[in-house]
Design an enzyme around this catalytic site. Structure first.
Site, PDB file in Angstrom:
ATOM      1  CD  GLU A  44     -15.441  -4.888   4.036  1.00  0.00           C
ATOM      2  OE1 GLU A  44     -14.736  -4.914   5.045  1.00  0.00           O
ATOM      3  OE2 GLU A  44     -15.002  -5.077   2.888  1.00  0.00           O
ATOM      4  NE  ARG A 101      -3.895  -2.369   1.997  1.00  0.00           N
ATOM      5  CZ  ARG A 101      -4.885  -2.625   1.134  1.00  0.00           C
ATOM      6  NH1 ARG A 101      -5.241  -1.734   0.231  1.00  0.00           N
ATOM      7  NH2 ARG A 101      -5.524  -3.776   1.176  1.00  0.00           N
ATOM      8  CG  LEU A 151     -12.277 -17.861   3.057  1.00  0.00           C
ATOM      9  CD1 LEU A 151     -13.556 -18.532   3.500  1.00  0.00           C
ATOM     10  CD2 LEU A 151     -11.323 -18.867   2.423  1.00  0.00           C
ATOM     11  CD  GLN A 152     -16.033 -11.969   0.698  1.00  0.00           C
ATOM     12  OE1 GLN A 152     -16.933 -11.364   0.127  1.00  0.00           O
ATOM     13  NE2 GLN A 152     -15.636 -11.652   1.912  1.00  0.00           N
ATOM     14  CB  ILE A 174     -12.047  -7.403  -4.949  1.00  0.00           C
ATOM     15  CG1 ILE A 174     -12.482  -8.838  -5.160  1.00  0.00           C
ATOM     16  CG2 ILE A 174     -12.344  -6.910  -3.542  1.00  0.00           C
ATOM     17  CD1 ILE A 174     -11.577  -9.818  -4.466  1.00  0.00           C
ATOM     18  CG  ASP A 175     -14.999  -3.686  -2.353  1.00  0.00           C
ATOM     19  OD1 ASP A 175     -14.896  -4.903  -2.130  1.00  0.00           O
ATOM     20  OD2 ASP A 175     -14.733  -2.817  -1.501  1.00  0.00           O
TER      21      ASP A 175
END
Lengths: 341, 341, 341, 341
Positions: B221, B72, B272-273, B126-127
């Site tokens: 989340e 990051r 996991l995702q 990923i979102d």
């Protein structure tokens, strides 16, 4: 409003999710009621159907196959439109939602235009070859199953230093071969749209082998090698020029072995590709298409079908889906070739 | 042309397929050479890199994670643009391909505009919350993993007549929750974009239970229940108002149990995702994005990124992806609610 | 101690985990060093090998295939024992660990007894047909893949009201057919050990159909129907009496369709069953067998192999594994029949 | 003979296959009839049951959960044996097959011995901690799910150079941790049977990191680090000394990060491990156990349960399964340690 629902032609992962989407949307939003017609047009012509409630569609989104059953009965057989009208009237069915492929949509479109029947459609083709829709449900599941199979076959190919020829679905178009081949890192992808010669195939296979790989060749069932006809006069091809005997992979593997000297094996995935639980992608697409079809019926948009454009579900003429086959375009073929050899 | 490639921010299934697409296209079509930069901007600022050849990317399409590593580190840290120029010059690197999310693309865009660096991008989230692209790679894998997990949890929920609350990724947007929830037949889907009250949640849960189902609640989340802040003064929320301690699912499950009287359990899918082999969909998308990024670099389209529009890979301004978050639109929320309860 | 490791015969999920178990145990506990021999006995006879370290086996437990490669070269070909001794001496190799099936273990046993070579073994057969060991690695993966495939095929069979005939591995024994058939709820399981007539098969198929099921027939590749030979004089059977042309499933499906009138389709799983990542069960078994083989070599137990008995890994004579084929016993056949029809 | 069937305690993949095995064997071979008792002992005490036919169990072998439902109701609650006798008499139920874990089998055994009730059992524990049986159904599915999850987490761990701490089931024993850890190549496996110190854990983690790996730590939920109690007086442990707050993984990850300086993340698999379709292994085992239990009931072997020994299903005393917990033996712990670090 009482709506009959039918699924016609080859089965496809996501059919049950479409049915569920239709029923939930129709009942909850439009206060419609539904009749499940068994085995496509057969059930309509033979009056084989049942009242379909929320309970019938519960838990269906992830289940493969179709709870309605399917068949290849043609809508103009056995009495045709006349008989349909009779049966629909007897049950008080106002309109139909037909989920099917080229033949079904063409037939349904004609029934709307020539007979004034109230029908809307949902396009279904595991090969992804219908026009005027970005993708069709079932295709993602098929490409996933094929990709996973190629992943598996690669390990055994590498252990034995063999070439693997894997035949996937695609009678007239190469979409599954293209995507599964790209996803699994194939060294050659063979599609009906782009005939190539044995020499070209052998070159790709040899090049991969020379780099230390076990060559992976993915071939759509409808692929015909360049200059094929004359060579196999004694093997037989069907009316569309497709190889008949046991699949094109079974024909290609020994040819490749002979030309390249690399031991080659064939695997035909066949029905595996259309079975089982649909992927998340297909479940979402199917559910949305089903809900949109319920809306089309509610608003009396006869002759229309639900269709994916980008991220949206839109409505297009059923007839527009069948006017021309959606082939793999040249730029996708060129893109894929960068990965060959 | 010598091109540096880096992956930055949280990892995402498909990163390796992007890298492979870049390298194969660049070497085969453009005669480019490549340098793999380790751990995002860190590797560039600390001169940690290696020559990346066809051999380095072989067999990568199905492998999760990123062979380049990621971090990051911010591009304006530790010397920033000045230091980058130095390191690039030392290695003869002409341009960069940056694969990353909002922060990376914003930083890269600024480096192009303010510093004149030669950078093109590939959007990664990923979102699925970046603008000006239909979907981003990794999202399909995440929704697939979440869907499969919910399928599993349903069977245990039904055996015990419990309510299951499953927390999926989505800090600011609910795409994974929406799709996995629709795919797996959730009875309520909770997303940051659409706060709902505890009473509404309880109503959906109770309604599902009354129909004999084990209620399934999928929550992103970043979801915050309506009227939440005052109630949990003692639990703590972070600076964006998100529940901190142990995940929103762990907070919701006991609340649901208390209000409805239905035994409830929480599961947080977490890392996991984002792990493991990408789906066929993501592998194809990633490969195509990588190949398109190699083209953008070849043609000197600095400041642009490869992007999915419908079935095509197009080129858009990197800055356009970060100007506004791609939220779940209202019509998708309304569509989903038909399936609730 | 310097130990050569080779994998011989058809590949099998778990081979890499065996290799990893051998190397880690040998290096960490016994201070041994290892040589990886390429492609079974071929690599030994042709001096094709490499020093194999911890680094070579890292991350291998879940990878399909064998990093050593394999072949069907016979140990008594091309110079045989004489040549082996030469090559081993040249490399300072004290002993061998041979991972292989009936032929490999028989050959290795003979090399120990007649030539005094230092060899221990690990039994490998995906068909599970070796004696004196409860199960062999790879079998669980094969039964899992076959079961998942049958699950998939069932949904398409049900949609089309068809009978599905699925051919699985098992040349001489029916273990995969038995287990996958039981696991997936087959209506008939056909194994080499228990020939049954076409009439019996048709009865099971018809009975399932009459109960509203899509009949599922699982057949081991080595199954020969009762009274078969005379009927297919023109089709050809191989030297062991097995159906040659295109697989027994392709022969049975049209026969079933003709006798029962139920539309029938064949699928041959073939190489799919031996490819890809091993199951958790197979990974644990393989790792333990590999570690035990390293111990056998350390203690000089030449002629022994590692073997599973209950939950323990024990040591038995290699020759005992090959003396008699481990067939499916009668009581398992009777047990399975309760589920037929 | 009329037999009542109940499933009790936590659910477990394979329960439905057991039920199907019982019913098919009992009806087909013994001409028995069956009653499905809802939610374990609760259904018996509250007279909540239904006639269970072949139709009820069709297609069940691959379905997760239990169609009978389950609960943790104790057999000696609410009237206990007296009430059971009443309800059984009212329905003409001669005997019971109880599928359950330690509590259920102990209770059933006592009901046989003290009350003379006719009960046989099938052992059920996903943790694999019951005595006098090699493995229990559900365990293979749990180890498979855990292994696949660790495989996934490894790729994200490697991309970020992190340590991953994965918590799996196992309150009192470490079987799932041991097997999934071995299968997925963990660098440390922590089990209740073998407490180790923080320093030892840190040493394994650091050693893996030093070899360039992303350290993977698999921990059973019931693991307690050596010297733990005094350190966490303020965190709370439960009556058995197990860490309460949010799982041991959430406690360990920050500890590891602090000691080793390696960024660490925790994932708790939780309910995922007991959900979904059972593996082929578990389906076969479950079906066979169910069939054997039907035989035990037919032959009046009250107090016995079906049990796996090697490859056979045998019959043992129910009481023998509960007398002592089946812990991971020392030699398995030593075997595993060869793979650590």
């Amino acid at each position: 409003m009482k709506i009959g629902v039918l699924t016609s032609g080859g089965d496809c992962p996501g059919l049950n999710a479409v049915i569920r989407g239709i029923v939930r949307k129709g009942i909850r939003t439009h206060d419609a009621s539904f009749v499940g017609i068994r085995d496509g047009w057969r059930g309509l012509l033979e009056d084989d159907m049942f009242d379909m409630t929320m309970l019938d569609v519960r838990g269906l989104s992830g289940r493969g196959g179709t709870i309605l059953g399917t068949s290849r009965t043609h809508p103009y057989e056995d009495g045709g439109p006349e008989r349909m009208r009779e049966v629909m009237a007897a049950h008080g069915i106002d309109s139909l939602i037909a989920i099917g492929g080229e033949g079904t949509l063409a037939g349904a479109s004609r029934l709307v235009q020539e007979e004034g029947l109230h029908i809307v459609g949902v396009p279904k083709t595991i090969d992804n070859d219908l026009g005027n829709t970005d993708y069709t449900f079932g295709f993602d599941t098929a490409q996933s199953i094929a990709t996973e199979a190629i992943d598996r076959l690669r390990t055994t190919a590498e252990s034995h230093h063999r070439c693997m020829v894997i035949e996937v679905m695609g009678r007239n178009v190469g979409w599954i071969a293209l995507h599964a081949g790209m996803a699994a890192g194939a060294h050659a992808i063979l599609m009906p749209e782009f005939p190539v010669s044995f020499d070209q195939i052998a070159e790709w296979v040899t090049s991969a082998k020379d780099r230390g790989r076990a060559p992976i060749v993915v071939v759509a069932e409808g692929f015909v090698p360049e200059g094929f006809d004359s060579q196999v006069a004694d093997q037989g091809v069907d009316s569309r020029g497709r190889v008949r005997l046991g699949g094109i992979a079974n024909y290609l593997a020994p040819q490749i072995e002979e030309i390249t000297g690399i031991e080659s094996r064939a695997t035909i995935l066949g029905h595996l590709q259309r079975g089982g639980s649909p992927t998340a992608y297909d479940r979402v697409l199917s559910t949305r298409l089903g809900m949109a079809a319920a809306d089309l019926a509610q608003h009396g948009h006869w002759g229309k079908m639900a269709s994916l454009k980008g991220t949206d579900i839109v409505s297009v003429e059923m007839s527009s889906a069948v006017h021309s086959l959606k082939s793999v375009p040249l730029h996708r073929w060129e893109e894929a070739q960068v990965l060959f050899g």
